[in-house]
Design a protein around this motif. Structure first.
Motif, mmCIF file in Angstrom:
data_model
loop_
_atom_site.group_PDB
_atom_site.id
_atom_site.type_symbol
_atom_site.label_atom_id
_atom_site.label_comp_id
_atom_site.label_asym_id
_atom_site.label_seq_id
_atom_site.Cartn_x
_atom_site.Cartn_y
_atom_site.Cartn_z
ATOM 1 N N PRO A 77 -23.473 -5.501 4.575
ATOM 2 C CA PRO A 77 -24.346 -4.356 3.793
ATOM 3 C C PRO A 77 -25.364 -3.981 4.841
ATOM 4 C CG PRO A 77 -23.949 -6.326 2.281
ATOM 5 C CD PRO A 77 -23.480 -6.514 3.658
ATOM 6 N N GLY A 78 -25.466 -2.468 5.122
ATOM 7 C CA GLY A 78 -26.112 -1.868 5.889
ATOM 8 C C GLY A 78 -25.768 -1.609 7.429
ATOM 9 N N GLU A 79 -24.474 -1.595 7.737
ATOM 10 C CA GLU A 79 -23.773 -1.540 8.797
ATOM 11 C C GLU A 79 -23.389 0.007 9.000
ATOM 12 O OE1 GLU A 79 -22.260 -5.648 10.981
ATOM 13 O OE2 GLU A 79 -20.952 -4.864 9.544
ATOM 14 N N THR A 80 -23.247 0.409 10.123
ATOM 15 C CA THR A 80 -22.556 1.746 10.233
ATOM 16 C C THR A 80 -21.204 1.526 10.920
ATOM 17 O OG1 THR A 80 -24.850 2.806 10.594
ATOM 18 C CG2 THR A 80 -22.731 3.817 11.617
ATOM 19 N N VAL A 81 -20.099 2.048 10.370
ATOM 20 C CA VAL A 81 -18.732 1.983 10.648
ATOM 21 C C VAL A 81 -18.216 3.164 11.061
ATOM 22 C CG1 VAL A 81 -16.414 1.007 9.919
ATOM 23 C CG2 VAL A 81 -18.721 -0.111 8.976
ATOM 24 N N LEU A 82 -17.221 3.012 12.042
ATOM 25 C CA LEU A 82 -16.703 4.146 12.363
ATOM 26 C C LEU A 82 -15.132 3.944 12.331
ATOM 27 C CD1 LEU A 82 -16.065 7.084 13.525
ATOM 28 C CD2 LEU A 82 -16.388 5.855 15.862
ATOM 29 N N ASP A 83 -14.208 4.572 11.699
ATOM 30 C CA ASP A 83 -12.869 4.562 11.638
ATOM 31 C C ASP A 83 -12.246 5.611 12.512
ATOM 32 O OD1 ASP A 83 -10.272 4.097 11.160
ATOM 33 O OD2 ASP A 83 -10.270 4.830 8.922
ATOM 34 N N LEU A 142 -20.139 11.235 18.409
ATOM 35 C CA LEU A 142 -21.129 10.551 18.091
ATOM 36 C C LEU A 142 -21.975 10.013 19.143
ATOM 37 C CD1 LEU A 142 -19.989 8.436 15.047
ATOM 38 C CD2 LEU A 142 -21.451 10.052 14.734
ATOM 39 N N PRO A 143 -23.193 9.703 19.162
ATOM 40 C CA PRO A 143 -24.274 9.360 20.190
ATOM 41 C C PRO A 143 -23.822 7.763 20.773
ATOM 42 C CG PRO A 143 -25.635 10.188 18.248
ATOM 43 C CD PRO A 143 -23.884 10.177 17.752
ATOM 44 N N SER A 144 -24.286 7.723 21.744
ATOM 45 C CA SER A 144 -24.055 6.214 22.243
ATOM 46 C C SER A 144 -24.826 5.204 21.798
ATOM 47 C CB SER A 144 -24.405 6.228 23.954
ATOM 48 O OG SER A 144 -23.785 7.428 24.540
ATOM 49 N N GLY A 145 -24.364 4.255 21.489
ATOM 50 C CA GLY A 145 -25.017 3.086 20.850
ATOM 51 C C GLY A 145 -25.441 3.286 19.382
ATOM 52 N N SER A 146 -24.646 4.210 18.706
ATOM 53 C CA SER A 146 -25.140 4.473 17.224
ATOM 54 C C SER A 146 -24.026 3.790 16.159
ATOM 55 C CB SER A 146 -24.818 6.091 17.169
ATOM 56 O OG SER A 146 -23.209 6.549 17.407
ATOM 57 N N VAL A 147 -23.191 2.897 16.521
ATOM 58 C CA VAL A 147 -22.158 2.196 15.575
ATOM 59 C C VAL A 147 -22.135 0.833 15.692
ATOM 60 C CG1 VAL A 147 -19.863 2.138 14.755
ATOM 61 C CG2 VAL A 147 -20.749 4.347 15.542
ATOM 62 N N ASP A 148 -22.082 0.023 14.364
ATOM 63 C CA ASP A 148 -22.030 -1.396 14.556
ATOM 64 C C ASP A 148 -20.659 -1.852 14.806
ATOM 65 O OD1 ASP A 148 -25.032 -2.164 14.021
ATOM 66 O OD2 ASP A 148 -24.489 -0.867 12.253
ATOM 67 N N VAL A 149 -19.679 -1.180 13.992
ATOM 68 C CA VAL A 149 -18.432 -1.497 14.023
ATOM 69 C C VAL A 149 -17.317 -0.384 14.359
ATOM 70 C CG1 VAL A 149 -16.751 -2.959 12.774
ATOM 71 C CG2 VAL A 149 -19.368 -3.565 12.305
ATOM 72 N N ILE A 150 -16.539 -0.626 14.823
ATOM 73 C CA ILE A 150 -15.239 0.266 15.019
ATOM 74 C C ILE A 150 -14.027 -0.213 14.508
ATOM 75 C CG2 ILE A 150 -13.719 1.560 16.562
ATOM 76 C CD1 ILE A 150 -16.110 2.266 18.113
ATOM 77 N N ILE A 151 -13.461 0.412 13.573
ATOM 78 C CA ILE A 151 -12.033 -0.053 13.015
ATOM 79 C C ILE A 151 -11.237 1.138 13.326
ATOM 80 C CG2 ILE A 151 -13.400 -1.353 11.280
ATOM 81 C CD1 ILE A 151 -12.216 0.898 9.067
ATOM 82 N N SER A 152 -9.770 0.730 13.137
ATOM 83 C CA SER A 152 -8.762 1.853 13.418
ATOM 84 C C SER A 152 -7.635 1.009 12.792
ATOM 85 C CB SER A 152 -8.374 2.112 14.719
ATOM 86 O OG SER A 152 -7.600 3.053 15.002
ATOM 87 N N ASN A 153 -6.588 1.983 12.307
ATOM 88 C CA ASN A 153 -5.457 1.353 11.634
ATOM 89 C C ASN A 153 -4.369 2.041 12.064
ATOM 90 O OD1 ASN A 153 -3.708 -0.050 9.729
ATOM 91 N ND2 ASN A 153 -4.793 0.615 8.068
#
Length: 273
Positions: A77-83, A142-153
């Motif tokens: 909870p609270g994390e920022t995720v990018l797919d 997106l800006p540098s240092g803005s995401v907690d987790v990167i996912i991709s499928n």
């Protein structure tokens, strides 16, 4: 094949896949409804019914991945995720539920038709902590240092410039942030003609990295704690019809390819400092 040519092929295939879903025709990883049976070993049985029961049917139908990164990424909870390469949005919507109202889930895709489908799926799901962005995974908006987790499928293997993709992923992650992607990976040397045919069956466009090469690229990009975990091993029998249609003697090539292509969960972390 030139980088732009590969990009155009990928964009065209995924645009047509989105339009088929919108038209109620379903979809498949290889671009035609008639090829669905050939692709089922890759795209089927990835998500549990409990995960997807509350999602729009169109989000489920547009799932073209080879794994379930949201189930393996341990989102909090609270994390920022990018797919990266979010398609119809299924992994973004699943991520949004996991990170909750205090978190945020971004989806990045270069295909207008997929973005339109994803935004409609977001509307139907009532997801307010989701945003779909238009762009390429080689240049993340997106800006540098803005995401907690990167996912991709099953998308990084489609890029012709994987070093650029991984460098961009590293850039946008926060210190200590993590990469948790599903992708197609190859184990060991395979003759070029055979490798190309199997990759085309798995991912529509050849480009899967050999396991050690994937590890090396992540390390060069600056990542640490790199791990590659097989989640589904592809057997030559799964692709028999496709390979025979390509003029290959399946019995002859089986010892060279059987079990060497796999879906894998690829983990890595950006150093905290």
């Amino acid at each position: 094949m030139a980088d732009q040519e590969i990009k155009d092929i990928v964009k065209d295939k995924y645009a047509r896949a989105a339009l088929r879903v919108t038209a109620g025709e379903g979809s498949s990883c290889c671009g035609t409804a008639s090829s669905r049976g050939e692709c089922d070993p890759i795209t089927s049985r990835i998500y549990t019914e409990g995960e997807t029961a509350e999602l729009p049917a169109e989000a489920r139908a547009a799932s073209l991945g080879c794994g379930n990164p949201t189930a393996l990424a341990a989102l909090a909870p609270g994390e920022t995720v990018l797919d990266l390469g979010s398609g119809g949005g299924i992994d973004v919507l699943l991520s949004a539920k996991r990170v909750g109202s205090s978190g945020r889930a971004y989806g990045l895709d270069m295909t207008d038709e997929m973005l339109a489908l994803a935004r409609e799926n977001q509307r139907k799901a009532g997801a307010t902590n989701v945003e779909f962005l238009k762009g390429e995974i080689e240049q993340i908006p997106l800006p540098s240092g803005s995401v907690d987790v990167i996912i991709s499928n099953c998308v990084i293997n489609l890029s012709a410039d994987k070093d650029r993709v991984l460098a961009e992923a590293f850039r946008v992650l926060k210190p200590g942030g993590r990469l948790a992607v599903s992708d197609v990976v190859v184990r060991g040397p395979i003759p070029t003609q055979i490798r190309r045919s199997v990759e085309l069956w798995i991912g529509c466009v050849a480009g899967a990295l050999e396991e050690q090469e994937y590890r090396d690229k992540l390390t060069r990009a600056g990542f640490e704690a790199v791990d590659v975990e097989p989640t589904r091993i592809y057997r030559v029998e799964d692709a028999r019809e496709f390979l025979e249609g390509a003029g290959l003697d399946v019995a002859a090539i089986a010892p060279q390819v059987d079990g060497k292509f796999m879906s894998a969960f690829v983990r890595a972390r950006k150093p905290a400092r």
